[in-house]
Design a protein around this motif. Structure first.
Motif, short mmCIF file in Angstrom:
data_model
loop_
_atom_site.label_atom_id
_atom_site.label_comp_id
_atom_site.label_asym_id
_atom_site.label_seq_id
_atom_site.Cartn_x
_atom_site.Cartn_y
_atom_site.Cartn_z
N GLY A 190 7.05 36.77 32.18
CA GLY A 190 6.32 37.80 32.89
C GLY A 190 5.24 38.48 32.08
N ASN A 191 5.24 38.29 30.74
CA ASN A 191 4.17 38.90 29.94
C ASN A 191 2.86 38.18 30.21
OD1 ASN A 191 5.90 40.68 28.67
ND2 ASN A 191 5.29 40.11 26.62
N SER A 212 1.12 36.68 23.93
CA SER A 212 1.15 37.85 24.81
C SER A 212 -0.07 38.71 24.55
CB SER A 212 2.39 38.70 24.57
OG SER A 212 3.55 38.06 25.01
N TYR A 247 1.83 48.59 18.81
CA TYR A 247 1.60 49.92 19.39
C TYR A 247 0.70 50.74 18.47
CZ TYR A 247 2.63 54.49 21.38
OH TYR A 247 2.51 55.73 21.95
N SER A 253 -1.61 51.29 30.26
CA SER A 253 -0.62 51.14 31.32
C SER A 253 -0.05 49.73 31.33
CB SER A 253 -1.25 51.49 32.67
OG SER A 253 -0.39 51.18 33.71
N ARG A 254 -0.92 48.72 31.25
CA ARG A 254 -0.47 47.33 31.23
C ARG A 254 0.22 46.98 29.91
NH1 ARG A 254 -3.90 43.68 34.11
NH2 ARG A 254 -2.35 42.12 33.57
N ALA A 270 1.97 48.98 28.01
CA ALA A 270 3.31 49.57 28.02
C ALA A 270 4.29 48.66 28.75
CB ALA A 270 3.27 50.95 28.66
N ARG A 271 3.87 48.03 29.84
CA ARG A 271 4.75 47.10 30.55
C ARG A 271 5.03 45.86 29.71
NH1 ARG A 271 1.68 48.79 35.26
NH2 ARG A 271 0.31 47.01 34.97
N SER A 272 4.03 45.35 29.01
CA SER A 272 4.21 44.19 28.14
C SER A 272 5.16 44.53 27.00
CB SER A 272 2.85 43.78 27.57
OG SER A 272 2.97 42.74 26.64
N SER A 298 7.55 46.76 26.96
CA SER A 298 8.94 46.96 27.40
C SER A 298 9.66 45.66 27.72
CB SER A 298 8.97 47.88 28.62
OG SER A 298 8.38 47.27 29.74
N ARG A 299 8.93 44.57 27.98
CA ARG A 299 9.56 43.29 28.29
C ARG A 299 10.04 42.57 27.05
NH1 ARG A 299 5.25 42.48 32.16
NH2 ARG A 299 6.18 42.58 34.20
N ASP A 300 9.53 42.96 25.88
CA ASP A 300 9.87 42.25 24.65
C ASP A 300 11.26 42.65 24.18
OD1 ASP A 300 9.83 40.90 22.28
OD2 ASP A 300 8.60 42.37 21.25
#
Length: 143
Positions: A68-69, A77, A92, A131-132, A134-136, A138-140
């Motif tokens: 999903g990344n 990614s 980050y 925003s995008r 942060a979603r990437s 959190s998936r790791d």
């Protein structure tokens, strides 16, 4: 006693011989007993895109991108500035720096920042990209 990796009370070699199971790599182990990282029904050894990121394995720099990344053209990614195949706290920190030097009004932005963090393709790094990111992040599973 013959191996029965799928616990169906049929020896693996008989599963394959009787076409109850497939063995795409002909190693004597039914495919349902082999790893399938992206759960697409094709085992990793026979899958041309193991992580289902749209980048074929032969050109994929990170073949196990978290599912999903979003990725760039070489399979890393987006958000992975240090190119370790993970979006981590190090990235980050880099994002915060890039936000300062490649944010709105800094066009064109710093190329490495744009490559790693410009999720929306507008040639800068801003809060829309965060925003995008942060979603990437959190998936790791490494965080």
């Amino acid at each position: 006693c013959e191996p029965d990796c799928n616990s169906n009370e049929v020896a693996d070699d008989c599963d394959i011989a009787d076409a109850f199971s497939f063995d795409c790599q002909t190693n004597g182990v039914p495919d349902e007993c082999e790893p399938d990282f992206d759960a697409d029904g094709t085992i990793d050894d026979c899958d041309s895109d193991i992580d289902n990121d749209g980048v074929p394995n032969e050109g994929d720099r990170c073949m196990f991108t978290p599912l999903g990344n979003p990725t760039n053209a070489d399979g890393r990614s987006i958000g992975d500035l240090d190119e370790d195949c993970l979006v981590t706290l190090d990235d980050y920190v880099f994002f915060a720096i890039c936000l300062d030097i490649s944010g709105p009004g800094h066009v064109p932005g710093f190329n490495d920042c744009i490559r790693a963090f410009d999720f929306d393709g507008d040639r800068d790094v801003d809060l829309h990209d965060f925003s995008r990111f942060a979603r990437s992040f959190s998936r790791d599973s490494g965080n």
